[in-house]
Every structure is written in structure tokens, then in C-alpha cells.
Design a protein around this motif. Structure first.
Motif, mmCIF file in Angstrom:
data_model
loop_
_atom_site.group_PDB
_atom_site.id
_atom_site.type_symbol
_atom_site.label_atom_id
_atom_site.label_comp_id
_atom_site.label_asym_id
_atom_site.label_seq_id
_atom_site.Cartn_x
_atom_site.Cartn_y
_atom_site.Cartn_z
ATOM 1 N N ARG A 1 0.855 -1.198 0.000
ATOM 2 C CA ARG A 1 0.000 0.000 0.000
ATOM 3 C C ARG A 1 0.885 1.240 0.000
ATOM 4 O O ARG A 1 1.672 1.457 0.926
ATOM 5 C CB ARG A 1 -0.929 0.011 1.219
ATOM 6 N N LYS A 2 0.787 2.038 -1.024
ATOM 7 C CA LYS A 2 1.648 3.204 -1.171
ATOM 8 C C LYS A 2 1.215 4.328 -0.225
ATOM 9 O O LYS A 2 0.022 4.610 -0.086
ATOM 10 C CB LYS A 2 1.620 3.695 -2.614
ATOM 11 N N ILE A 3 2.220 4.967 0.402
ATOM 12 C CA ILE A 3 1.992 6.097 1.289
ATOM 13 C C ILE A 3 2.587 7.337 0.624
ATOM 14 O O ILE A 3 3.772 7.347 0.279
ATOM 15 C CB ILE A 3 2.680 5.886 2.666
ATOM 16 N N THR B 1 3.788 13.160 8.727
ATOM 17 C CA THR B 1 2.947 14.245 9.223
ATOM 18 C C THR B 1 2.525 13.891 10.641
ATOM 19 O O THR B 1 2.081 12.766 10.906
ATOM 20 C CB THR B 1 1.699 14.410 8.338
ATOM 21 N N THR B 2 2.661 14.819 11.568
ATOM 22 C CA THR B 2 2.406 14.482 12.967
ATOM 23 C C THR B 2 2.014 15.716 13.761
ATOM 24 O O THR B 2 2.153 16.850 13.297
ATOM 25 C CB THR B 2 3.666 13.818 13.587
ATOM 26 N N VAL B 3 1.527 15.481 14.961
ATOM 27 C CA VAL B 3 1.171 16.552 15.888
ATOM 28 C C VAL B 3 2.349 16.781 16.823
ATOM 29 O O VAL B 3 2.784 15.861 17.517
ATOM 30 C CB VAL B 3 -0.091 16.193 16.695
ATOM 31 N N HIS B 4 2.857 17.993 16.826
ATOM 32 C CA HIS B 4 3.998 18.320 17.683
ATOM 33 C C HIS B 4 3.514 18.677 19.082
ATOM 34 O O HIS B 4 2.657 19.541 19.242
ATOM 35 C CB HIS B 4 4.784 19.496 17.107
ATOM 36 N N GLN B 5 4.083 18.008 20.080
ATOM 37 C CA GLN B 5 3.843 18.415 21.462
ATOM 38 C C GLN B 5 5.181 18.730 22.106
ATOM 39 O O GLN B 5 6.177 18.041 21.883
ATOM 40 C CB GLN B 5 3.087 17.361 22.255
ATOM 41 N N SER B 6 5.202 19.785 22.916
ATOM 42 C CA SER B 6 6.454 20.263 23.505
ATOM 43 C C SER B 6 6.639 19.683 24.900
ATOM 44 O O SER B 6 6.093 20.197 25.882
ATOM 45 C CB SER B 6 6.467 21.795 23.563
ATOM 46 N N PHE B 7 7.396 18.597 25.001
ATOM 47 C CA PHE B 7 7.715 18.014 26.304
ATOM 48 C C PHE B 7 8.550 18.997 27.136
ATOM 49 O O PHE B 7 8.430 19.042 28.361
ATOM 50 C CB PHE B 7 8.477 16.704 26.122
ATOM 51 N N GLN B 8 9.386 19.784 26.463
ATOM 52 C CA GLN B 8 10.213 20.774 27.144
ATOM 53 C C GLN B 8 9.337 21.785 27.877
ATOM 54 O O GLN B 8 9.571 22.117 29.046
ATOM 55 C CB GLN B 8 11.108 21.497 26.129
ATOM 56 N N THR B 9 8.296 22.264 27.187
ATOM 57 C CA THR B 9 7.408 23.252 27.804
ATOM 58 C C THR B 9 6.633 22.641 28.968
ATOM 59 O O THR B 9 6.466 23.271 30.017
ATOM 60 C CB THR B 9 6.435 23.817 26.762
ATOM 61 N N THR C 1 0.971 12.452 4.009
ATOM 62 C CA THR C 1 -0.463 12.725 3.814
ATOM 63 C C THR C 1 -0.693 13.431 2.480
ATOM 64 O O THR C 1 0.122 14.245 2.037
ATOM 65 C CB THR C 1 -1.001 13.634 4.947
ATOM 66 N N SER C 2 -1.812 13.084 1.850
ATOM 67 C CA SER C 2 -2.234 13.752 0.619
ATOM 68 C C SER C 2 -3.707 13.447 0.403
ATOM 69 O O SER C 2 -4.316 12.693 1.162
ATOM 70 C CB SER C 2 -1.402 13.288 -0.585
ATOM 71 N N TYR C 3 -4.278 14.006 -0.648
ATOM 72 C CA TYR C 3 -5.664 13.682 -0.999
ATOM 73 C C TYR C 3 -5.731 12.231 -1.480
ATOM 74 O O TYR C 3 -4.732 11.681 -1.960
ATOM 75 C CB TYR C 3 -6.171 14.634 -2.080
ATOM 76 N N PRO C 4 -6.882 11.558 -1.381
ATOM 77 C CA PRO C 4 -6.977 10.167 -1.864
ATOM 78 C C PRO C 4 -6.871 10.124 -3.386
ATOM 79 O O PRO C 4 -7.517 10.891 -4.090
ATOM 80 C CB PRO C 4 -8.373 9.727 -1.387
ATOM 81 N N HIS C 5 -6.029 9.240 -3.903
ATOM 82 C CA HIS C 5 -5.742 9.202 -5.331
ATOM 83 C C HIS C 5 -6.693 8.304 -6.111
ATOM 84 O O HIS C 5 -6.492 8.077 -7.294
ATOM 85 C CB HIS C 5 -4.297 8.737 -5.558
ATOM 86 N N ARG C 6 -7.700 7.761 -5.447
ATOM 87 C CA ARG C 6 -8.675 6.952 -6.181
ATOM 88 C C ARG C 6 -10.029 7.143 -5.561
ATOM 89 O O ARG C 6 -10.157 7.582 -4.426
ATOM 90 C CB ARG C 6 -8.285 5.463 -6.165
#
Length: 355
Positions: free
Chosen positions: A283-285, A308-316, A350-355
Motif C-alpha cells: 500500500r503506497k503512502i 505528518t504528525t502533531v507536535h507536542q512540547s515536552f520541554q514546555t 499525507t495527501s488527498y486520496p488518489h482513487r
């Protein structure tokens, strides 16, 4: 030596020699006072960081302290001030990257504030072990307590946190009136889900963390709520345990379904395991399946494709926890829950669905 004449230097050296050849006791305030040519009260002011001492006098006293090897009596200072300049930390795992980074931030902030750390790691938040850990810290005379506790306090009926000690809890429910510092778990999960829906995916599948985890349950709830608000019934969650292996197993299940085009994993490690499964299943990503993680690990930009991810600041989170604890130690009222914002980092997974 700064600010001392040759005669003063000679006097200091003579005092140091006499000290070393006499009793085995360490140098006292009186010894420093004689060597510096000041009163014992002035030495006490310097050692306690008071500002009502002239700079030249302060330098003389500090030079005498260094030469004699004088160290202030920590126990006596604590008895006088009521503070021990030590923070207790109870952690329920040291295997988590986020916990280690949070601990690192706490220790840095504590060091900058002149505090030391007393750490007690625990394998799990079992209520039978927590009181013993807390008692050990009280015996070590700590000024405050930080608990890194990724679980629901309300689920631990027998777990009682101290009411007579400034306390900050990281990653938990604010059920007991304590200060709680946490990443905006719900906000981050909403950002991830909205991104995938905005790209045109019909739904978003979720690889969740452990059901007992506070962070995982909040991320899952926000994912489900975001889908429902878009008029989409949430598909069943595939639960993992934060590890790449559990992400791989969930990924193998999802990769076998042609209707899966978008996945939100509750952390980057499980996202990495799912990506491996998708690659193995052909399955292509992101052409066939888009995937989003949560954490933004240092390595996430080197995943293939970059995640692609959600950044959380452990330092803060760590530094803010220490700041709020120190404010309580100084007498400020304990604030309620403090949320640290997240941000979405869009990369090539991440991208739009290609099909």
C-alpha cells in the motif's frame, strides 16, 4: 584572587593551612569570617544569597570560602528557612520518550532555580506502592512533588495524593483539585483528524494507545467527536500499547482493507509500525493511504515518507510544571489545569486520496 591585597591573600593562605593541620572538622562560618576579615553575620548573608552586602566584601568572603573549601550547612539552612531546595518526582515509566524528555526539562529548570531532584521511578501506578514512594520522599524532606502519571486518577480509588505538600501532576485528570499540566491532547487529535478529512478522505481510522492511558483516551475521544461533527460514524479503534510492534499489528489489519485510506495513530512509534505494515502489503503512502502520528519525535522527519504528525512540547510541559511548583512553594495559590498547545507538522505522509 579578585579584590584582595597580597597581605590579605597571605592571611587567607595561612588560615587554610592552619585549618588543614588542625581538627578534621570542616571549615566553619567563623573560619571564613576570620580569613575574610568580616563578621560571621556577613558570611551568613553571603552564603544565603542576601543582597545587603557590598560587592567588594562579597568577593572577599567568596574567595575565602573557595580557599578554605567551605560549604554552607544545607541542613541548618533548611531548618532556618523551612525549605530543603529538593523536589521529589514520582514517575510511572522511564521507557517513554516523552517522559524522559519531560524529566530532562524538569531537572534543567530545577537546576537553574537552585533545586536538586529526588526521583523514584515506579513500574505502574499501583495504589499499594504509591504511598510508600511518597513516604520515602517525605523522609528525604522535599519541598514539593511532581508526579508524571499518564492515567486517570479517578480510576485509582485508593490513590491519595498529599494535601500538605505543593504538588503538580503531569498527564492526568484534574479530579482531585491539584495543579495539572498537560499537552492539549484533544486539540492535537482534532487537528490531525480535520487535516485528513479536509484532504477528502471519507473517514479516518484510528490506532489508539492503551485504554488505561489518559493521553490516549483524550486523543481517541477528540478523533471520534471530530468525525461525528462531520456526520461520519467513527470506525472501530484498533488499540496498541505505544510500541512500533503494536502499530505494525494494527497496520497489518488496516492494510488488508481496501476502504482504508487515512489513519491517525496516537503516537509516532505506532505510526512507524503501521507504515512498515503498509509497505509490506504494497500500500503506497500517501498515494493509497495517508497517515498522521502524534508527538513529532526527532526521528519523525526521517521516516519514509517523512511523517505528518502533531507536535507536542515536552520541554514546555516540564519547565512549566517546575515553574508552577516553585510558585506554590513560595506561597502562591495552586492553579488548575494548564494546557500546553500543540501544532500540526505537515510532511509527505499525507495527501488527498488518489482513487
Amino acid at each position: 584572587m579578585t579584590g584582595n591585597t597580597e597581605d590579605e591573600a597571605t592571611a587567607l593562605a595561612s588560615t587554610a593551612t592552619a585549618q588543614s593541620s588542625g581538627s578534621k572538622r570542616g571549615p566553619s562560618i567563623a573560619d571564613v569570617a576570620v580569613a575574610a576579615g568580616v563578621s560571621a553575620q556577613t558570611v551568613s548573608r553571603v552564603s544565603n544569597g542576601h543582597t545587603n552586602v557590598q560587592e567588594a566584601t562579597r568577593r572577599k568572603v567568596e574567595d575565602a570560602m573557595r580557599l578554605l573549601g567551605y560549604r554552607p550547612n544545607r541542613a541548618a539552612r533548611a531548618l532556618k528557612s523551612g525549605r530543603y531546595t529538593t523536589i521529589g518526582i514520582i514517575m510511572f515509566t522511564l521507557s517513554s520518550v516523552g517522559n524522559v524528555k519531560t524529566l530532562d526539562a524538569i531537572t534543567q529548570a530545577a537546576s537553574e532555580a537552585g533545586y536538586s531532584i529526588s526521583l523514584i521511578p515506579m513500574p505502574d501506578p499501583a495504589s499499594s506502592k504509591f504511598p510508600a514512594a511518597y513516604a520515602r520522599l517525605r523522609e528525604q524532606q522535599v519541598d514539593g512533588l511532581i508526579i508524571i502519571f499518564d492515567a486517570h486518577l479517578s480510576d485509582k480509588a485508593d490513590l491519595t495524593l498529599p494535601m500538605d505538600l505543593p504538588t503538580v501532576v503531569i498527564d492526568s485528570t484534574p479530579d482531585h483539585g491539584y495543579t495539572v499540566v498537560d499537552t492539549d491532547q484533544a486539540g492535537g487529535a482534532r487537528q490531525a483528524t480535520e487535516l485528513l478529512l479536509g484532504l477528502g478522505h471519507a473517514t479516518v481510522w484510528h490506532i489508539g494507545g492503551p485504554a488505561t492511558s489518559f493521553s490516549a483516551s483524550h486523543r481517541a475521544a477528540a478523533w471520534r467527536e471530530t468525525l461525528n461533527e462531520a456526520g461520519i460514524e467513527a470506525p472501530p479503534i484498533l488499540y496498541g500499547d505505544w510500541s512500533t510492534d503494536s502499530g505494525y499489528r494494527a497496520g497489518m489489519t488496516l492494510a488488508s482493507r481496501d476502504d482504508v485510506t487515512a489513519i491517525f495513530a496516537a503516537n509516532d512509534h505506532m505510526a512507524l509500525g503501521a507504515m512498515r505494515a503498509l509497505h509490506e502489503m504494497g500500500r503506497k503512502i500517501p498515494q493509497e493511504v495517508s497517515i498522521v502520528g502524534f508527538d513529532d519525535l526527532d526521528e519523525s522527519s526521517s521516516f519514509w515518507p517523512p511523517l505528518t504528525t502533531v507536535h507536542q512540547s515536552f520541554q514546555t510541559v516540564g519547565s512549566l510544571s517546575m515553574q508552577l511548583l516553585l510558585e506554590q512553594i513560595m506561597g502562591a495559590p495552586a492553579p488548575s489545569t494548564q494546557l500546553v498547545p500543540t501544532r500540526l507538522v505537515v510532511r509527505e505522509s499525507t495527501s488527498y486520496p488518489h482513487r
